[in-house]
Design a protein around this motif. Structure first.
Motif, PDB file in Angstrom:
ATOM      1  N   LEU A   1      -4.740  -0.526  -0.757  1.00 39.31           N
ATOM      2  CA  LEU A   1      -5.540  -0.039   0.438  1.00 39.31           C
ATOM      3  C   LEU A   1      -5.979  -2.227   0.946  1.00 39.31           C
TER       4      LEU A   1
ATOM      5  N   PHE B   1       0.399   5.775   0.470  1.00 45.25           N
ATOM      6  CA  PHE B   1      -0.415   7.137   0.657  1.00 45.25           C
ATOM      7  C   PHE B   1       0.112   8.240   0.510  1.00 45.25           C
TER       8      PHE B   1
ATOM      9  N   TYR C   1      -4.501  -2.502   9.648  1.00 39.04           N
ATOM     10  CA  TYR C   1      -3.792  -1.108   9.479  1.00 39.04           C
ATOM     11  C   TYR C   1      -3.693  -0.287  11.621  1.00 39.04           C
TER      12      TYR C   1
ATOM     13  N   GLY D   1      -5.242   6.901  -0.486  1.00 36.49           N
ATOM     14  CA  GLY D   1      -4.437   5.183  -0.949  1.00 36.49           C
ATOM     15  C   GLY D   1      -4.033   5.110  -1.467  1.00 36.49           C
ATOM     16  N   LYS D   2      -3.427   3.842  -2.470  1.00 30.25           N
ATOM     17  CA  LYS D   2      -3.425   2.635  -3.005  1.00 30.25           C
ATOM     18  C   LYS D   2      -2.848   1.577  -2.328  1.00 30.25           C
TER      19      LYS D   2
ATOM     20  N   PRO E   1       0.793  -1.462   0.311  1.00 27.30           N
ATOM     21  CA  PRO E   1      -0.070   0.289  -0.194  1.00 27.30           C
ATOM     22  C   PRO E   1       0.759   1.382  -0.244  1.00 27.30           C
TER      23      PRO E   1
ATOM     24  N   ASP F   1     -10.245   0.668  -0.845  1.00 24.15           N
ATOM     25  CA  ASP F   1      -9.680   0.063  -1.369  1.00 24.15           C
ATOM     26  C   ASP F   1      -8.580   1.575  -1.279  1.00 24.15           C
ATOM     27  N   THR F   2      -8.927   3.123  -1.313  1.00 25.23           N
ATOM     28  CA  THR F   2      -8.199   4.052  -2.346  1.00 25.23           C
ATOM     29  C   THR F   2      -8.290   4.736  -0.291  1.00 25.23           C
ATOM     30  N   GLN F   3      -8.818   4.858  -0.024  1.00 27.54           N
ATOM     31  CA  GLN F   3      -8.337   5.884   2.031  1.00 27.54           C
ATOM     32  C   GLN F   3      -8.754   4.358   3.419  1.00 27.54           C
ATOM     33  N   LEU F   4      -8.392   5.776   4.407  1.00 30.87           N
ATOM     34  CA  LEU F   4      -8.591   5.316   5.432  1.00 30.87           C
ATOM     35  C   LEU F   4      -9.205   6.410   6.091  1.00 30.87           C
TER      36      LEU F   4
ATOM     37  N   VAL G   1     -11.685   1.364   6.251  1.00 33.17           N
ATOM     38  CA  VAL G   1     -10.616   1.227   5.061  1.00 33.17           C
ATOM     39  C   VAL G   1     -11.596   1.310   3.991  1.00 33.17           C
TER      40      VAL G   1
END
Length: 1570
Positions: free
Chosen positions: A850, A826, A862, A847-848, A824, A877-880, A875
């Motif tokens: 994830l 960020f 995480y 991010g990418k 991953p 796929d692209t952000q927390l 969570v």
């Protein structure tokens, strides 16, 4: 070797089975080898027939009890059994017990055979075998005992080839089936072999060597195959070339060489000899069949050999005039004697080099030596120092040095005498020397020294020179040593053990190691090893080890000190009163002695010192140690752990007392030695051995020196080996360190379990923690990827398993069951790394990768720490999404996952502070005073402010209106940014790409603006003109002529930039059939251009920046030819999608038909800066070609002009059809159908057109009040009284304006604002559509007041940029990547980049920015920018002015990405620079990575590149008319006739080949026609 017949033969009513116990349905136990099929099948048939005949005679049984449940006898039946008989109802089913043997032709025990197909090709049986590992193996069978595996081709990675293999009808392809794909492969790939030896040595029966075309192919693909020696099919028939002489000095130009050849076809059409790419000369064919070729000229020799040392081996290649191909060659050596700097290396050279003794030079011409006696021809005559052992020089001693020599030259008049040159520690010392005849030389009295006493001797750089700097040769073994006796020899013993050649001795009175001459009273005071009975007094023991051992003896005691004797025999030892015997092999003279203890016979011996005597035991030669040696009894009482795997590998700790005693220890577990690790007084650590008896109890025994120790109650238990049965999850990330739960058995017996992975030869491990006997928790090991980006579907390690002590079965688990996914990543918290948030608000971390694309429910764990405190996470796929933090102030943000730490920046959490009571009182008091003051002022000036109040209210109302409109505009822009990307992506998926054919594409790039160029059609000319042009074409194949011709044209002041481009394009077209030769020309022209650029002191970065030379335009054309395939297969798709996305996005909003400005744009100059009210309409269009077909729904805008609407209708109706093949808008009328009869022709201008104040507005759909859902039709152009009135005026005005937009070709003109619209001369009116020209000032005041601040509309640039971002990124990523969707990097790019690097090395340019700039100017600037700005060069499309403006912004961004300079941006910077300011650093990193990856690739040899270029020439040999190109190019010969002839006369090479006369002959032929 036996085969398994069950796998081979079955009959309808009987079987031939080798085993009674196996049923016919049992699969074959192994893959059989490929056998001699004819003999084996014949044998099987014969055995089956005999078995049937015997059974039908009533002999034996059916032999199938496992099938019939009992043994049945055969029934006698009178029946004639022949080859066609296959059984009756009786005697069936029938089995056989005879094992049939066959001779294997090919055995495969690795890949495994899964499918077989074969066919016959020219007396060869060719067998194709599909394997279980996904490969195709090709086997040639030449006889019953002769099979040859000649090629293995990977087809599917890791997936087996299924059993059905199928040939195409012409047997040129084979089709293979795997689980997920069908593959078509050629049965041969002859073109992969680039030499005759590789081709014919491959064993492929399809392949032969086409001699004159120098390629490997089938016989049918070789034009001259029928001629003798034209096509070779045996290795012995390859062309063989020998040249006499096979070497020439670089100072001997023009030597006539004789070339002998074997196995060559008829060469009467002519042959040229070429030395690489530097020179090419016509060869003379001798009656003997040999060739006569001249060696290169002096200038050409310099180009060939510069920087290559003493020898340069080049390829002498033969070029056929018939095919234009270099078909054979041999190595030729150019030697350079002058670079050899010593006599021995000169005359020892394998080439005829001579040494001039008095000039100290090496030459290939002996007459250059000054004197006859000064010529040296052999090593025996060289001046040389003779070997006589090392030259030993003591420090500080004044003495002469004499050296034996031979052939020393006598310095002549004016030459300096001999000197000895000594270099030590960076200092040089020159000492005069005297030559005693020619056999010796003596350095005069001098002393030598070096600083420091860190080493006793040092090697000198010693040489003898004469005449200043002419060194005399030395033997390779010659050494000069400078030494100090006292350095590193502080004691007598160390002094006397020094190298006896130094003649050092111990000066007793001085207590110092010195030479005899420096010691006072040396007869009695100086000791030397050569003296009889010499020994050093006062020995001293510094240390002993070990200090204790068992009384049984055997302990090796090491004693270290000084003056411990010169030999071990003179040293006597006792340790603690017990004799200790010296071990000679470990004795170090005077410094160390090792002895082995004997057994102590005393029951409890006391401790004692070590006593040592040297010689006799008198007081001066006797000593004892201060340390005492003790005797102990070691014991042990337990072992930990007490059990472990039977395979061993467990770390055992054996506890006890005095376990560190003695010098050697061995631990025995039953009958195996435990591998020693370490020990101390209380424990010994070792690694358990494997158990020979499996799980069992084993006793432990210690051996310390000669003492054997055991403990009856101590046992070690071997248990069952641990096993691993299951993993959860079966994936990790590249970095590893994610949790894996491992299930298995007997895991508690493993002490330190670890998990391992091996990827591309690199093994990594990580730790595991055992939870119980059946489960443990491991951290996945990471892998080193070895490339920038992992595959999205994951990577499989080569090996994956566990280190469970020494258990081998667990080392490798099923590799395919474990997958590594990308790590991953960020994004930072904003550009500055600081993000302002309020308490209670969520924090989004983008991010990418994830969530890996793995099956199952497992996810990455995480942890987000804000100020050291974890937060609750959601969570995706692209952000927390992190819950609101409770802290305030500045808090660092860190993300932890799988061993990775990401510091994303700082959160600035600002809380709303409550006011204190004093602050509130103060504010209230201040507010009250301020209110009283304001009231007083208002009352005082009430009358004066009434008018101002009314004005303020009016302005406030206008500002509120303006603010609401600005908010609406920004809201719309944001909504477009979020939604339009998906819309565009969905629409792009079904688009077909209308690529232009190669001819049209090349002509549009080479000759822009000229669609019907003469090179596209054959030249119609008289015979003599055609002959002249063909001769001119032959002249173009002379490198010397082309270089002189181009340099001459470029030197003419009237030779314009346009002329340079034309000459470059025509030259490349004329040489299309010889791209290998054209490439050599291009490299030479570029090398000349670089040389000229550097000589003129221009900055190197300016090279190739502008098209100021023919070479630069030729480079563009070269890339144009060679990157066409890459455009079609890779880069064309993202470029076309970008064009479609721009066009579609522009047409979603209003576009002014007159100025070309649009609501959506990337160019500030083409942005409508007003609010245009418009509405989207859906029209239903009747297809022009078929009235009865389905109506096509088309989206248009009510503000579109009629022509714009027609264009959109044509785009929809003729979707997927190239632009040139569909009707044009100006040829069609738009017909609005209302009901059955009412039909109105809509025009841009007609009698209803509105005119206001000399401004005539173009008719739009809104002007005609066309409604949503209207039915329209495109019909051929009509002329009627209704619409005819002003159409001519409008067409003329509009076409004049469009011409201004469409003919502009420079970047400046494309970005310029709309030109002033001049009034129509007949009517005096000016046209406008949506906005009037910005430069006109006759707008009404009301309009001016209603306009919004125009800069607010610049946000639309951002919205448009965001919408198109994906398409721009895809294009840039494709261009700046070395891996293009499975395709390899085009050879042309790697080849040209390597050439530029070579030129930089040659000119000693080490600045990486200069090299980067050269490559950027070479490829991106010269080719890609041109293609991006002009997609109509590649595709059959129409490019409008707004699309052109947007593409120019993208092209400018592309150029900025390739630049190495930093762009300083400010508020006054152009909008197109600011628009991509944040993206350009990322693009620059792509470019740097791209150049770096290309540099790391293996270099492409000239031979491989030539083969590729020949193939490209063959593919496009007939695309252009070469005669037409030559005719156009000849125009410049005519224009600059005298200058070209003069230049040919001046050039040496041109004169040599009589090129002026040849050109004059051509001119004469052309003139005779005129």
């Amino acid at each position: 070797m036996r085969t398994v017949p069950t796998c081979l033969v079955w009959c309808t009513r009987m079987s031939l089975s080798p085993h009674r116990s196996r049923s016919p349905q049992t699969p074959c136990p192994c893959t059989p080898p490929l056998t001699s099929t004819t003999s084996t099948a014949f044998t099987i048939n014969a055995h089956i027939r005999r078995r049937i005949q015997s059974c039908y005679r009533g002999e034996g049984t059916l032999a199938l009890p496992w099938l019939l449940n009992k043994e049945l006898p055969c029934i006698n039946t009178p029946m004639q059994i022949n080859g066609n008989f296959c059984g009756l109802v009786l005697n069936q089913p029938l089995g056989g017990l005879h094992v049939i043997e066959g001779l294997p032709l090919l055995a495969d025990s690795t890949d495994g055979m899964a499918s077989v197909a074969a066919y016959t090709y020219r007396q060869h049986s060719v067998v194709f075998i599909g394997t279980r590992s996904g490969n195709l193996k090709k086997v040639r069978v030449d006889g019953s005992q002769d099979a040859h595996l000649y090629e293995t081709v990977p087809v599917v990675d890791g997936s087996p080839i299924l059993r059905d293999l199928l040939f195409s009808p012409d047997h040129r392809h084979i089709y293979l089936l795997s689980e997920k794909q069908v593959s078509q492969l050629p049965v041969e790939t002859c073109e992969q072999y680039v030499s005759c030896a590789a081709c014919l040595g491959s064993g492929d029966p399809h392949c032969g060597w086409c001699v004159l075309l120098h390629r490997c192919c089938r016989e049918g693909a070789c034009p001259g195959a029928s001629a003798p020696h034209g096509f070779a099919e045996e290795l012995s028939k390859c062309v063989q070339v020998r040249v006499r002489p096979n070497n020439v000095s670089v100072t001997s130009p023009g030597v006539q060489l004789t070339v002998a050849m074997r196995n060559v076809p008829d060469l009467s059409a002519g042959v040229s000899c070429a030395f690489e790419e530097v020179t090419e000369n016509e060869a003379t064919l001798l009656p003997s069949g040999e060739l006569r070729c001249p060696s290169p000229s002096l200038q050409e020799l310099r180009a060939l050999t510069r920087g290559h040392g003493a020898t340069r081996t080049v390829r002498l290649q033969l070029l056929s005039k018939e095919t234009g191909v270099r078909f054979a060659g041999t190595d030729f050596v150019f030697y350079n004697c002058s670079v050899l700097q010593s006599c021995v290396s000169c005359v020892g050279s394998p080439y005829p080099c001579h040494w001039c003794k008095y000039r100290h030079v090496c030459t290939s011409h002996p007459h250059e030596c000054s004197f006859q006696e000064g010529r040296v021809h052999s090593p025996e005559g060289c001046p040389e120092i003779l070997p006589s052992g090392d030259l030993l020089i003591p420090v500080g001693v004044m003495q002469p040095l004499t050296l034996r020599a031979k052939n020393l030259p006598q310095p002549q008049s004016g030459q300096k005498n001999y000197e000895c040159v000594v270099r030590v520690q960076g200092r040089q010392q020159r000492v005069p020397a005297v030559r005693f005849n020619s056999s010796s030389v003596q350095c005069q009295n001098a002393s030598y020294s070096y600083e420091g006493d860190d080493y006793g001797d040092t090697e000198l750089d010693f040489s003898v020179v004469w005449d200043g700097d002419f060194p005399i040769d030395k033997p390779a073994t010659f050494r000069a040593l400078l030494y100090k006796c006292w350095a590193q020899r502080p004691s007598c013993g160390l002094c006397l053990k020094a190298d006896p050649r130094f003649n050092c001795g111990w000066c007793i009175s001085e207590h110092r190691c010195q030479l005899r001459a420096h010691c006072p009273a040396p007869k009695t005071n100086w000791m030397h090893p050569s003296q009889k009975g010499t020994r050093c007094s006062h020995p001293r023991i510094a240390q002993i080890h070990p200090l204790m051992g068992p009384k049984e003896g055997g302990t090796r005691v090491t004693i270290v000190g000084e003056n411990l004797g010169l030999t071990y025999r003179e040293v006597g030892l006792r340790v603690a009163g017990v004799r200790c015997n010296s071990i000679p092999a470990e004795y170090i003279s005077a410094e160390r002695i090792v002895c082995e203890m004997e057994e102590s016979l005393v029951p409890s011996p006391p401790p004692g010192p070590v006593e040592l005597c040297v010689g006799d035991c008198s007081a001066d030669f006797r000593t004892q140690s201060e340390q005492l040696y003790s005797f102990v009894t070691p014991t042990f009482d337990r072992v930990s752990p007490s059990r472990g795997p039977a395979s061993g590998g467990t770390r055992l700790t054996i506890s006890g007392n005095s376990l560190d005693s003695g010098s050697r220890v061995t631990v025995i577990v039953r009958d195996g030695e435990c591998q020693f690790v370490r020990r101390d007084a209380e424990a010994i650590v070792c690694i358990s051995p494997v158990s020979t008896l499996g799980p069992s109890q084993a006793p432990i025994t210690l051996a310390i020196d000669r003492a054997n120790i055991s403990s009856p109650g101590v046992f070690y238990t071997y248990t069952q080996d641990p096993t691993v049965t299951h993993l959860e999850p079966t994936w990790s990330i590249i970095n590893g360190s994610t949790a894996i739960t491992v299930s298995g058995t007997h895991l508690l017996t493993v002490q330190e379990p670890r998990v391992r992975a091996k990827y591309r030869g690199i093994e990594t491990t990580n730790t595991c923690q055992v939870i119980n006997d059946t489960a443990m928790l491991c951290k996945a090991p990471g892998i080193f990827l070895g490339r920038p980006q992992p595959r999205a579907q994951g990577e499989h390690p080569d090996e994956f398993g566990f280190l469970l002590d020494h258990v081998q079965t667990a080392r490798s688990f099923n590799r395919s069951s474990f997958t590594y996914y990308p790590d991953p990543s960020f994004e930072p918290l904003g550009p500055s790394g600081v993000l302002d948030v309020k308490p209670g608000s969520h924090v989004v971390l983008k991010g990418k990768n994830l969530i890996p694309v793995a099956a199952g429910s497992s996810r990455l764990n995480y942890t987000v720490l804000i100020g050291g405190q974890p937060c609750a996470l959601t969570v995706s796929d692209t952000q927390l999404l992190c819950d609101s933090p409770s802290q305030t102030g500045r808090q660092p943000v860190m993300v932890l996952v799988g061993g990775l730490e990401f510091w994303l920046g700082t959160l600035h959490i600002t809380a709303e502070r409550a006011l204190t009571l004093p602050a509130m009182v103060g504010l209230a008091a201040g507010g009250g005073l301020l209110l009283l003051a304001i009231t007083a002022v208002l009352v005082a000036y009430k009358r004066k402010t009434q008018d101002a109040d009314r004005t303020l209210k009016r302005l406030q109302l206008q500002m509120d209106n303006l603010e609401s409109r600005v908010a609406l505009e920004c809201k719309e822009a944001f909504a477009e940014l979020q939604t339009d990307i998906n819309e565009l992506t969905n629409h792009m998926d079904v688009v077909q790409i209308p690529f232009l054919d190669y001819r049209t594409y090349a002509v549009r790039v080479l000759f822009p603006g000229i669609e019907a160029h003469p090179v596209l059609k054959e030249l119609d000319s008289p015979p003599n003109v055609e002959k002249a042009l063909r001769l001119f074409g032959q002249l173009l194949h002379s490198r010397a002529f082309v270089l002189t011709f181009i340099h001459t044209l470029e030197a003419q002041s009237s030779f314009s930039m346009r002329d340079r481009g034309t000459v470059a394009s025509l030259t490349m077209v004329a040489l299309q059939s010889r791209l290998d030769y054209a490439t050599g020309l291009l490299k030479q022209l570029l090398a000349d251009l670089i040389e000229k650029n550097l000589e003129s002191k221009n900055h190197p970065k300016l090279l190739l920046r502008r098209t100021e030379s023919v070479a630069e335009k030729m480079l563009t054309n070269w890339f144009t030819f060679l990157l066409h395939k890459f455009l079609k297969e890779c880069a064309g798709e993202p470029l076309f999608l970008l064009y479609c996305a721009i066009k579609q996005q522009m047409e979603k909003g209003p576009i002014d038909a007159i100025t070309g400005e649009a609501r959506y744009s990337l160019s500030e100059d083409k942005l409508i800066r007003q609010q245009i009210d418009y509405k989207t309409l859906t029209l239903y269009c009747v297809c022009p070609d078929s009235e009865g077909s389905a109506q096509v729904p088309v989206k248009v805008l009510n503000c579109d002009s009629v022509t714009q609407a027609k264009d959109k209708l044509l785009d929809a109706v003729y979707k997927g059809i190239p632009y040139s093949q569909r009707p044009k808008a100006e040829d069609m009328d738009l017909e609005w159908r209302q009901g059955r009869m009412a039909r109105i022709i809509l025009q841009d201008e007609d009698v209803t057109t509105k005119i206001e104040c000399d401004w005539k507005r173009v008719n739009s759909l809104a002007h005609y009040q066309v409604t949503d859902g209207s039915l329209v039709a495109l019909v051929p152009k009509q002329v009627s009284a209704y619409n005819m009135a002003n159409s001519f005026t409008f067409t003329r005005s509009l076409s004049r304006y469009e011409s201004l937009l469409r003919t502009a070709s420079s970047p400046d003109s494309l970005r310029s604002r709309a030109p002033m619209i001049t009034p129509d001369q007949e009517t005096g009116t000016k046209l406008w559509h949506l906005v009037k020209n910005h430069d006109h000032a006759d707008h009404r005041e009301g309009d001016r007041g209603s306009k919004m601040v125009s800069e607010i509309y610049l946000t639309r640039l951002l919205a448009t940029k965001g919408t198109l971002q994906k398409f721009v990124d895809d294009l840039f990523e494709t261009v700046f990547s070395t891996a293009h969707r499975g395709s390899a990097l085009p050879l042309a790019i790697k080849y040209m980049f390597d050439f530029l690097d070579e030129q930089a090395d040659q000119h000693q340019i080490s600045d990486p920015d200069v090299r980067h700039t050269w490559k950027s100017n070479c490829l991106p600037l010269r080719f890609w920018v041109n293609v991006i700005k002009n997609p109509q060069f590649v595709f059959d499309i129409h490019k409008s002015s707004i699309t052109d403006a947007c593409l120019s912004v993208v092209a400018q961004t592309f150029m900025d990405s390739c630049s190495t300079s930093e762009h300083r941006l400010g508020k006054d910077s152009p909008s197109n620079k600011l628009l991509y300011a944040k993206d350009i650093p990322n693009y620059k990193s792509w470019v740097e990575r791209y150049y770096r990856d290309i540099a790391k690739m293996a270099s492409i040899s000239d031979q491989d590149m030539d083969a590729y270029l020949v193939e490209q020439s063959r593919l496009h040999a007939s695309d252009f008319s070469v005669l037409s190109a030559l005719s156009e190019l000849y125009f410049y010969v005519t224009k600059y006739r005298q200058e070209v002839l003069t230049a040919l006369d001046r050039d040496v090479s041109c004169r040599k080949h009589k090129l002026r006369q040849k050109l004059e002959q051509i001119i004469s032929l052309m003139s005779s026609n005129s």
